[in-house]
Design an enzyme around this catalytic site. Structure first.
Site, short mmCIF file in Angstrom:
data_model
loop_
_atom_site.label_atom_id
_atom_site.label_comp_id
_atom_site.label_asym_id
_atom_site.label_seq_id
_atom_site.Cartn_x
_atom_site.Cartn_y
_atom_site.Cartn_z
CB ILE A 332 -0.98 0.05 1.20
CG1 ILE A 332 -0.22 -0.11 2.51
CG2 ILE A 332 -2.07 -1.00 1.06
CD1 ILE A 332 -1.07 0.23 3.71
CD GLU A 334 7.89 2.89 -3.48
OE1 GLU A 334 7.95 1.67 -3.70
OE2 GLU A 334 8.35 3.77 -4.25
CB THR A 336 13.87 6.42 2.11
OG1 THR A 336 13.29 7.64 1.68
CG2 THR A 336 15.28 6.31 1.62
CD GLU A 339 9.15 -1.62 -0.77
OE1 GLU A 339 7.95 -1.39 -1.07
OE2 GLU A 339 10.10 -1.37 -1.52
CB ALA A 340 3.55 0.29 3.97
CE LYS A 349 8.40 2.24 8.23
NZ LYS A 349 8.42 3.64 8.63
N GLY A 452 -5.06 4.27 6.92
CA GLY A 452 -5.75 4.81 5.74
C GLY A 452 -4.76 5.23 4.67
CG ASP A 490 10.48 13.82 7.43
OD1 ASP A 490 10.41 14.76 6.61
OD2 ASP A 490 10.79 12.67 7.11
N GLY A 494 3.31 12.66 3.03
CA GLY A 494 3.33 11.19 3.01
C GLY A 494 3.24 10.62 4.41
N1 ATP Z 1 0.04 2.29 9.26
C1 ATP Z 1 -0.08 2.58 7.97
N2 ATP Z 1 -1.31 2.56 7.40
C2 ATP Z 1 -1.46 2.84 6.08
N3 ATP Z 1 -0.43 3.15 5.27
C3 ATP Z 1 0.82 3.18 5.77
C4 ATP Z 1 1.06 2.90 7.15
N4 ATP Z 1 2.37 3.03 7.38
C5 ATP Z 1 2.94 3.36 6.22
N5 ATP Z 1 2.01 3.47 5.24
C6 ATP Z 1 2.25 3.83 3.84
O1 ATP Z 1 3.60 3.58 3.52
C7 ATP Z 1 4.28 4.79 3.16
C8 ATP Z 1 5.70 4.73 3.67
O2 ATP Z 1 5.69 4.63 5.07
P1 ATP Z 1 6.75 5.42 5.95
O3 ATP Z 1 6.68 6.87 5.60
O4 ATP Z 1 6.51 5.07 7.37
O5 ATP Z 1 8.10 4.77 5.41
P2 ATP Z 1 9.58 5.32 5.51
O6 ATP Z 1 10.45 4.45 4.72
O7 ATP Z 1 9.93 5.48 6.94
O8 ATP Z 1 9.39 6.73 4.81
P3 ATP Z 1 10.38 7.96 4.63
O9 ATP Z 1 10.91 7.85 3.26
O10 ATP Z 1 9.48 9.17 4.80
O11 ATP Z 1 11.42 7.84 5.70
C9 ATP Z 1 3.42 5.91 3.74
O12 ATP Z 1 3.57 7.11 3.04
C10 ATP Z 1 2.02 5.33 3.62
O13 ATP Z 1 1.54 5.49 2.31
#
Ligand code: ATP
Length: 638
Positions: A332, A334, A336, A339-340, A349, A452, A490, A494
């Protein structure tokens, strides 16, 4: 929560909030869209030039968005001296970047009555862990609690924090080049761990200057031992084999053993304050022993396993099968690092950790960093007040609920690869294909509630939903600020998730006052605490962004990159400090996003209101201050 809706009058707010002043001029710049593969990206060049040489990397990296990554990263932390008169005062403008070392702190306070509950919990958990290692047959070790809707695992935050603290101190003692910085001041009795015990969400404020010291000298070495011996919360550790062994060198083991408990500690305290230790240090014969103290402390990876109540890493497939059939896994989102995937009612995640290869053009997170993110997530989880404690001073549900953590190892399985490829076909992934991961790759899986869709992709229907978003984000930041000096740092679009439901209010408590916010059927969830700063009451966890100049080099006029730059201006690159204004900066960013990047049903007056709200925001010093703004007057009530 009172059901009657009364307007949230300004003088009511005066009790909680302060703020005001003339709003400075708001600047409006050109909006920058997320770049896709193919665009030039200076940060990529920097990354491959400066770091790629010694690392195996998935090549070529598809990651091109400068703003989604940190070229140099390292979560940092400072152990706090609790119980002192912490008065936060803003750092004077023009002061040097890093504060000078603090002078002597005077007499240490008399130790309070020893409280061995934490130690007991700690050693119980260590014992449990050792037992698990001996007999690793059961698969689910967690303590499961039945929530209203879903199950979640109860984590022992105080025990996790205590283990982490111990390893930090051990690291400090055992290395001349510590990764982490630790407060120079002795750790004084810390019987209260407010965010941890859940009874209250208040923490001692960050001292005006949290003085840090890298452990280069013998003198500092001595201080670190004093810290251990004067810390009641670690007092039980006086009997821990490794510590007692270390002190054996100083011929005080028998005294400690004989005296036991707090008396023993006093003996230790006197010894480390007196000439005995000084002499020992001068003779240099303590040094070889202290690393052994460090060695016996659990590594960050082992601590992660303990948090996950695992004896060893499991496969990704095993974790996902807990929540759903492999065929129903859907990617759903991603980032950096992560992967979610949606798995049943949860979102998992998956974040690769500890490997040498670059992933998505980035150095993988290390267990230490992840452990601190775990601490951060659990501290924020406490704000949810799931137990319904009536004496909870700060609570809200605006931060994503973390249900569990799992440590995994091995390559991606077919179900996950399929889900990843489906998403890629539809959205065009910026990340590396996960088929590249080897059998040796480790991961942390954050098991989260499904929050969501992120604001970037969510379609807001009208102005009411926009206001709902703003009030809920402001409230959540305000509550977390009050509870634990939280700064997200931050909060781009997203990192805010939105969902519609039947609820039309969000209840929260701020500094003991129970209140509600109108939501118009929208709920928000704030995610991704990678850059966040928090004061748990025992430690300050933060990411030193001064190590990542690239973060501040984004395109001129882009709202997100301008926000990072403004944060840098406010903090003066002193990222361990408490600067609640950074939360306000992200609220200003959000208003800009609503005005410039999101389309929803709105009138000219609505736009004017948003613009003047944005102007007023600039004059506030914290998210809590912002709540007193007239923009929220018909959205907040008691
Ligand atoms: N609990 C959640 N419910 C729904 N979608 C989620 C959830 N957690 C993450 N996502 C989706 O996954 C994406 C990436 O999650 P997240 O920002 O936590 O990853 P990251 O690798 O830490 O990101 P960044 O690049 O900002 O460091 C989010 O923008 C969102 O679309």
């Amino acid at each position: 929560m009172a059901s009657s809706r009364e307007g949230f009058a300004g003088d009511r707010w005066a009790e909680i909030a302060s703020g005001g002043g003339a709003p400075p001029h708001a600047r409006v710049g050109v909006v920058y869209g997320r770049r896709r593969a193919g665009d030039a990206n200076p940060r990529d060049i920097e990354i491959s030039g400066s770091r790629g040489e010694n690392r195996v990397s998935f090549a070529p990296s598809k990651r091109t968005s400068w703003n989604r990554s940190l070229s140099i990263r390292g979560r940092e932390s400072i152990l706090l001296a609790a119980g002192e008169n912490f008065q936060h005062q803003p750092k004077p403008r023009g002061a040097s970047k890093k504060p000078p070392r603090q002078g002597p702190r005077g007499k240490k306070p008399a130790p309070g009555p020893p409280d061995f509950r934490k130690e007991k919990a700690y050693f119980q958990e260590v014992d449990a862990f050792e037992l698990l290692e001996e007999s690793p047959s059961p698969k689910n070790f967690g303590t499961w609690a039945m929530g209203a809707k879903q199950d979640y695992v109860v984590h022992d935050l105080p025990a996790i924090l205590e283990r982490w603290k111990l390893s930090k101190l051990a690291y400090k003692c055992g290395s001349s080049h510590p990764l982490f910085k630790i407060a120079e001041s002795p750790i004084v009795p810390s019987l209260k761990s407010s965010t941890c015990n859940g009874s209250t969400n208040f923490v001692d404020k960050t001292p005006e200057r949290v003085t840090k010291s890298r452990i280069y000298s013998n003198i500092t070495y001595k201080r670190s031992i004093t810290s251990i011996s004067t810390d009641n919360s670690l007092s039980g550790l006086a009997n821990h084999k490794s510590i007692v062994d270390s002190f054996d060198t100083l011929n005080i083991k028998s005294e400690v053993a004989e005296s036991g408990g707090s008396e023993g500690l006093e003996v230790l305290g006197k010894a480390v304050e007196g000439d005995e230790l000084e002499g020992a240090i001068k003779k240099d014969h303590v040094v070889p022993y202290l690393p052994s103290f460090g060695d016996e402390c659990l590594s960050a990876f082992a601590q992660l396993l303990m948090v996950c109540q695992q004896s060893s890493a499991v496969s990704l497939a095993e974790v996902f099968s807990t929540y759903c059939e492999p065929s129903s896994i859907v990617k759903i989102g991603e980032g950096t690092y992560g992967e979610a995937f949606r798995a049943g009612e949860t979102v998992c995640k998956v974040v690769p950790i500890d490997g040498d290869s670059l992933v998505n053009g980035e150095v993988q997170k290390k267990s230490e960093e992840v452990l601190e993110e775990v601490l951060l997530s659990l501290t924020l989880n406490n704000l949810r007040n799931e137990n319904g404690k009536t004496n909870c001073r700060n609570s809200c549900k605006g931060f994503i609920e973390t249900k569990d953590f799992r440590v995994c190892k091995g390559s991606y399985d077919a179900g996950l690869i399929g889900a990843w490829e489906d998403w890629d076909a539809k959205h065009g992934s910026e990340n590396d294909h996960p088929k590249e991961f080897s059998e040796e790759q480790c991961y942390i899986v954050f098991v989260l509630a499904d929050g969501g869709r992120d604001l970037e992709s969510f379609v807001l229907s009208d102005y009411n939903e926009a206001k709902s978003l703003l009030v809920q984000v402001s409230v959540s930041l305000a509550v977390a600020e009050s509870a634990c000096e939280f700064e997200h740092r931050d909060l781009h679009w997203g990192n805010i998730l939105l969902a519609r439901n039947e609820m039309d209010t969000m209840n929260f408590t701020i500094e003991g006052k129970r209140m509600s916010a109108r939501t118009f059927g929208l709920t928000i969830a704030i995610i991704d605490f990678t850059l966040s700063r928090i004061n748990t009451g025992e430690a300050i966890l933060f990411l030193d962004l001064s190590a990542d100049p690239g973060l501040f080099e984004g395109p001129k006029g882009d709202k997100q990159s301008e926000t990072y730059r403004k944060m840098k201006e406010i903090t003066e690159d002193y990222w361990e400090g408490s600067f609640r204004k950074t939360n306000v900066l992200w609220l200003i960013y959000l208003v800009d996003i609503l005005l410039l990047k999101k389309s929803f049903k709105r009138t000219a007056k609505d736009e004017r209101d948003l613009r003047s709200f944005k102007k007023r925001l600039s004059s506030y010093e914290s998210a809590k201050d912002c709540l007193s703004d007239s923009f929220f007057s018909d959205l907040l009530f008691t």
